[in-house]
Design a protein around this motif. Structure first.
Motif, mmCIF file in Angstrom:
data_model
loop_
_atom_site.group_PDB
_atom_site.id
_atom_site.type_symbol
_atom_site.label_atom_id
_atom_site.label_comp_id
_atom_site.label_asym_id
_atom_site.label_seq_id
_atom_site.Cartn_x
_atom_site.Cartn_y
_atom_site.Cartn_z
ATOM 1 N N LYS A 9 16.685 34.319 -22.586
ATOM 2 C CA LYS A 9 16.798 34.954 -21.274
ATOM 3 C C LYS A 9 15.498 34.936 -20.478
ATOM 4 O O LYS A 9 15.460 35.442 -19.367
ATOM 5 C CB LYS A 9 17.246 36.416 -21.444
ATOM 6 N N THR A 10 14.435 34.368 -21.033
ATOM 7 C CA THR A 10 13.119 34.490 -20.399
ATOM 8 C C THR A 10 12.675 33.194 -19.735
ATOM 9 O O THR A 10 12.842 32.115 -20.301
ATOM 10 C CB THR A 10 12.066 34.911 -21.439
ATOM 11 N N ALA A 11 12.094 33.327 -18.540
ATOM 12 C CA ALA A 11 11.477 32.196 -17.843
ATOM 13 C C ALA A 11 10.131 32.655 -17.311
ATOM 14 O O ALA A 11 9.988 33.773 -16.833
ATOM 15 C CB ALA A 11 12.358 31.710 -16.706
ATOM 16 N N VAL A 12 9.130 31.783 -17.423
ATOM 17 C CA VAL A 12 7.801 32.063 -16.873
ATOM 18 C C VAL A 12 7.610 31.216 -15.615
ATOM 19 O O VAL A 12 7.855 30.003 -15.627
ATOM 20 C CB VAL A 12 6.691 31.768 -17.896
ATOM 21 N N ILE A 13 7.187 31.853 -14.542
ATOM 22 C CA ILE A 13 6.939 31.183 -13.265
ATOM 23 C C ILE A 13 5.435 31.159 -13.029
ATOM 24 O O ILE A 13 4.789 32.212 -12.982
ATOM 25 C CB ILE A 13 7.644 31.927 -12.111
ATOM 26 N N HIS A 22 8.721 34.217 -5.374
ATOM 27 C CA HIS A 22 9.894 35.067 -5.145
ATOM 28 C C HIS A 22 11.169 34.228 -5.147
ATOM 29 O O HIS A 22 12.180 34.620 -5.748
ATOM 30 C CB HIS A 22 9.742 35.803 -3.813
ATOM 31 N N LEU A 23 11.135 33.068 -4.482
ATOM 32 C CA LEU A 23 12.311 32.192 -4.443
ATOM 33 C C LEU A 23 12.675 31.713 -5.849
ATOM 34 O O LEU A 23 13.852 31.710 -6.233
ATOM 35 C CB LEU A 23 12.031 30.998 -3.529
ATOM 36 N N LEU A 24 11.669 31.295 -6.632
ATOM 37 C CA LEU A 24 11.924 30.830 -7.995
ATOM 38 C C LEU A 24 12.508 31.948 -8.851
ATOM 39 O O LEU A 24 13.421 31.724 -9.657
ATOM 40 C CB LEU A 24 10.630 30.313 -8.626
ATOM 41 N N ALA A 25 11.998 33.161 -8.673
ATOM 42 C CA ALA A 25 12.531 34.293 -9.432
ATOM 43 C C ALA A 25 13.999 34.524 -9.090
ATOM 44 O O ALA A 25 14.826 34.784 -9.981
ATOM 45 C CB ALA A 25 11.707 35.544 -9.154
ATOM 46 N N GLU A 26 14.352 34.412 -7.814
ATOM 47 C CA GLU A 26 15.748 34.591 -7.411
ATOM 48 C C GLU A 26 16.644 33.536 -8.049
ATOM 49 O O GLU A 26 17.735 33.843 -8.548
ATOM 50 C CB GLU A 26 15.866 34.526 -5.882
ATOM 51 N N VAL A 27 16.195 32.264 -8.027
ATOM 52 C CA VAL A 27 16.993 31.182 -8.601
ATOM 53 C C VAL A 27 17.193 31.398 -10.096
ATOM 54 O O VAL A 27 18.312 31.291 -10.621
ATOM 55 C CB VAL A 27 16.319 29.811 -8.341
ATOM 56 N N LEU A 28 16.118 31.701 -10.808
ATOM 57 C CA LEU A 28 16.199 31.848 -12.258
ATOM 58 C C LEU A 28 16.969 33.097 -12.663
ATOM 59 O O LEU A 28 17.752 33.080 -13.618
ATOM 60 C CB LEU A 28 14.791 31.866 -12.854
ATOM 61 N N GLY A 32 20.657 33.932 -14.913
ATOM 62 C CA GLY A 32 20.726 34.773 -16.099
ATOM 63 C C GLY A 32 19.420 34.981 -16.825
ATOM 64 O O GLY A 32 19.406 35.533 -17.933
ATOM 65 N N PHE A 33 18.280 34.575 -16.225
ATOM 66 C CA PHE A 33 16.992 34.734 -16.881
ATOM 67 C C PHE A 33 16.305 36.007 -16.422
ATOM 68 O O PHE A 33 16.462 36.432 -15.280
ATOM 69 C CB PHE A 33 16.070 33.554 -16.539
ATOM 70 N N SER A 34 15.512 36.592 -17.320
ATOM 71 C CA SER A 34 14.494 37.540 -16.889
ATOM 72 C C SER A 34 13.237 36.722 -16.638
ATOM 73 O O SER A 34 12.999 35.719 -17.303
ATOM 74 C CB SER A 34 14.235 38.605 -17.955
ATOM 75 N N THR A 35 12.446 37.111 -15.658
ATOM 76 C CA THR A 35 11.326 36.267 -15.245
ATOM 77 C C THR A 35 9.991 37.000 -15.381
ATOM 78 O O THR A 35 9.912 38.219 -15.228
ATOM 79 C CB THR A 35 11.491 35.798 -13.786
ATOM 80 N N VAL A 36 8.963 36.209 -15.665
ATOM 81 C CA VAL A 36 7.581 36.677 -15.685
ATOM 82 C C VAL A 36 6.820 35.764 -14.737
ATOM 83 O O VAL A 36 6.810 34.545 -14.917
ATOM 84 C CB VAL A 36 6.975 36.589 -17.098
ATOM 85 N N SER A 37 6.180 36.330 -13.706
ATOM 86 C CA SER A 37 5.514 35.527 -12.684
ATOM 87 C C SER A 37 4.011 35.730 -12.738
ATOM 88 O O SER A 37 3.529 36.864 -12.841
ATOM 89 C CB SER A 37 6.021 35.899 -11.289
#
Length: 292
Positions: A9-13, A22-28, A32-37
């Motif tokens: 569930k995790t993605a790093v931006i 912000h756009l990448l976080a919305e897409v991911l 279904g991912f939780s994001t770390v930017s």
């Protein structure tokens, strides 16, 4: 919840522009991912080591270390899928990005729907340790030849134009299957689609996931030409019925992957032994016949 499920569930931006972050976080997150930017390459490497994400997006031009160096450091410590996002679109930049360890190279500005489609395509590819990924387990000792010998070039016959060969029939006295492997054979190049093994002149060859998939597609297709758009769809699992998502950046990425693949094969595009370019169309295997 297990660490594996958390990881899925995790993605790093890694991006220094807050609007793009912000756009990448919305897409991911919509996927279904939780994001770390984070906003720079050094923090990006640290975040990947800490969170071990399934997906990592990397900008190229960032403060500290650039995306190419960040990708190299990440790849040494993680098998996360790396998507490189950049305004650099020259073939040399694409080759550099893929050579640093990126799985995808997306040119800005990008369409959110296209990026999500690329992410979903990446998730269909096998990762290290998953079924279909290259095996690192010790091989069992075999009785007899450890791999089939390609038919001598002087005796080889070129398949009919347009034919598609999945497994080359073995010549008399030679083996096309051993220890459960069904090899595709072209000259002294052998490939097993199931175990994802490649051998060149008897030595194992290390390829990336994308390089293996491209080579397998060409070896299965033999002398049938595969266009760059066609190969793009193959890498995405052939789930698209339109070329809407196949743009110039996709075709440049195929060219870059092919450059890296040829380098590993020791193949000279000017006088190819394994893969030839059909100018203006795409790629295919060379003829197995030796010109007199």
């Amino acid at each position: 919840m297990s660490d594996n499920l958390e990881r899925v569930k995790t993605a790093v931006i890694v991006e220094d522009d807050p609007d793009i972050r912000h756009l990448l976080a919305e897409v991911l997150e919509s996927a279904g991912f939780s994001t770390v930017s984070v906003g720079n390459g050094i923090d990006g490497v640290r975040a990947v080591i800490t969170y071990q994400p399934l997906i990592t997006t990397l900008d190229v031009n960032m403060p500290g270390i650039d995306g190419f160096e960040a990708a190299r450091r990440i790849r040494q410590q993680s098998d996360t899928y790396i998507i490189m996002l950049t305004g650099l679109e020259e073939e040399a930049d694409v080759v550099l990005g893929l050579g640093a360890g990126a799985d995808e190279y997306v040119v800005k500005p990008f369409r959110p729907r296209e990026l999500r489609a690329r992410i979903e395509a990446l998730l269909r590819r096998p990762r290290a340790g998953e079924p279909g990924a290259p095996s690192t387990a010790p091989r069992q000792e075999r009785v007899g030849p450890s791999f089939p010998t390609a038919r001598p070039e002087s005796e080889a016959a070129s398949p009919p134009a347009g034919s598609e060969v999945v497994v080359l029939p073995p010549p008399a006295g030679e083996v096309a299957e051993d220890a459960g492997h069904a090899w595709l054979v072209h000259r002294d190049l052998l490939l097993d689609p199931d175990s994802r093994l490649v051998r060149l002149s008897g030595d194992d060859l290390e390829l990336t996931r994308t390089e293996f998939d491209l080579l397998a597609t060409l070896m299965e297709s033999k002398r049938r030409v595969r266009s760059k758009a066609d190969l793009t769809l193959v890498l995405r699992g052939e789930s698209y019925v339109t070329s809407y998502f196949v743009g110039d950046a996709d075709k440049r990425a195929i060219e870059a992957h092919m450059t890296n693949l040829r380098r590993k094969l020791g193949d000279n595009p000017a006088n190819p032994r394994y893969i030839e370019t059909v100018r203006g169309v795409g790629y295919r295997l060379t003829s197995e016949l030796v010109a007199s």
